[in-house]
Design an enzyme around this catalytic site. Sequence first.
Site, PDB file in Angstrom:
ATOM      1  N   SER A  53       0.835  -1.194   0.000  1.00 51.47           N
ATOM      2  CA  SER A  53       0.000   0.000   0.000  1.00 51.47           C
ATOM      3  C   SER A  53       0.879   1.256   0.000  1.00 51.47           C
ATOM      4  O   SER A  53       1.652   1.461  -0.933  1.00 51.47           O
ATOM      5  CB  SER A  53      -0.963  -0.059   1.188  1.00 51.47           C
ATOM      6  OG  SER A  53      -2.016   0.862   1.045  1.00 51.47           O
ATOM      7  N   ASP A  82      -8.901  -5.551  -4.664  1.00 51.12           N
ATOM      8  CA  ASP A  82      -8.542  -4.141  -4.514  1.00 51.12           C
ATOM      9  C   ASP A  82      -9.507  -3.313  -5.356  1.00 51.12           C
ATOM     10  O   ASP A  82     -10.129  -3.816  -6.304  1.00 51.12           O
ATOM     11  CB  ASP A  82      -7.099  -3.906  -4.975  1.00 51.12           C
ATOM     12  CG  ASP A  82      -6.085  -4.031  -3.851  1.00 51.12           C
ATOM     13  OD1 ASP A  82      -6.257  -3.352  -2.826  1.00 51.12           O
ATOM     14  OD2 ASP A  82      -5.121  -4.815  -3.990  1.00 51.12           O
ATOM     15  N   HIS A 108      -7.325  -6.015  -0.159  1.00 49.55           N
ATOM     16  CA  HIS A 108      -6.170  -5.172   0.145  1.00 49.55           C
ATOM     17  C   HIS A 108      -5.444  -5.600   1.421  1.00 49.55           C
ATOM     18  O   HIS A 108      -4.239  -5.380   1.546  1.00 49.55           O
ATOM     19  CB  HIS A 108      -6.661  -3.728   0.284  1.00 49.55           C
ATOM     20  CG  HIS A 108      -5.581  -2.706   0.364  1.00 49.55           C
ATOM     21  ND1 HIS A 108      -4.952  -2.202  -0.752  1.00 49.55           N
ATOM     22  CD2 HIS A 108      -5.010  -2.078   1.433  1.00 49.55           C
ATOM     23  CE1 HIS A 108      -4.047  -1.311  -0.377  1.00 49.55           C
ATOM     24  NE2 HIS A 108      -4.062  -1.217   0.932  1.00 49.55           N
TER      25      HIS A 108
END
Length: 318
Positions: A163, A248, A280
Amino acid sequence: MDVSGAGGWDEAPWKKLCAEELEKQYTPSKWTVRLGAEETLKTFSQIGSQATSKARATRRSQLHVPYGDGKGDKIDIYFPDVASEAWPFLVFVHGGYWQYGSKDESAFMVNPLTAQGVAVVVVAYDIAPKGTLDQMVDQVARSTVFVQKRYPCNEGIYLCGHSAGAHLAAMMLLTNWTKHGVTPNLRGFLLISGIYDLEPIVSTSVNAPLHMTLEGARRNSPQWHLEAAPVKPADPACPVLVIVGQHDSPEFHRQSREFYQTLCTRGWKASFEELHDVDHFEIIWNLTQEDDVLNQIILKTIFQKDPQPSSTPESLQS
């Protein structure tokens, strides 16, 4: 550095989204498929904390090692059982939108990777509002340099980030190592569910503690730099894996695909992976499992040094 507009930037797809949809696209917890947003975030923190506690209890380690003079300049180093200093090193940069998370709950992959002979370094950096993005980028660079200086006989340093951590790791592709006095033995990058163009973030609530200006967002966007002023790879054989989870958000998918495509057109040895049926958060917490597909990708990258791309630029044009 001049970060005035680059060609085509004003036509970016995200600019067609309304404010509410843009916020949703850049809120990963809204795209989870098995647990609700609150439960997912809670589970992610719990699994990370448990994995870190287990790693510290069962693996040989050096904790809270300073890589600089700042209070936040610390790394944790976890070692394989075999006595050596010539291991490959996976340097992991945690996510949390540059404002959450810590190395103390981010040792997800330590036990599976150290069991296979990989030393793992988990990096701390000063999250917002204390830290700025420029400071965070510098901290990741300095931590990487520290590992190289401390273990000059390493068999390769593999930068891995999730991320926001993938963004920080990607910025290392653009680093001028000369000013740091040493060039790390970088042998691979694993960029997981990352953001590579920060401009959309300026218009979301994520930016509240970051205080990013448009100029600051572009200065710290690897996508922008590669588009505006292409940087040739220092080592054309160094693989860059851009990885995203099936669940995602569409914007995270777009960012990953476009960054991958840009890397390919600029001469980097890039590959793209979409991991099946993970969101995610699951994409990282599954790293606690030895047989996890992402662990296998990491090990293949480190030990075979020639992972085959699962996609080509042409196949991602649609």
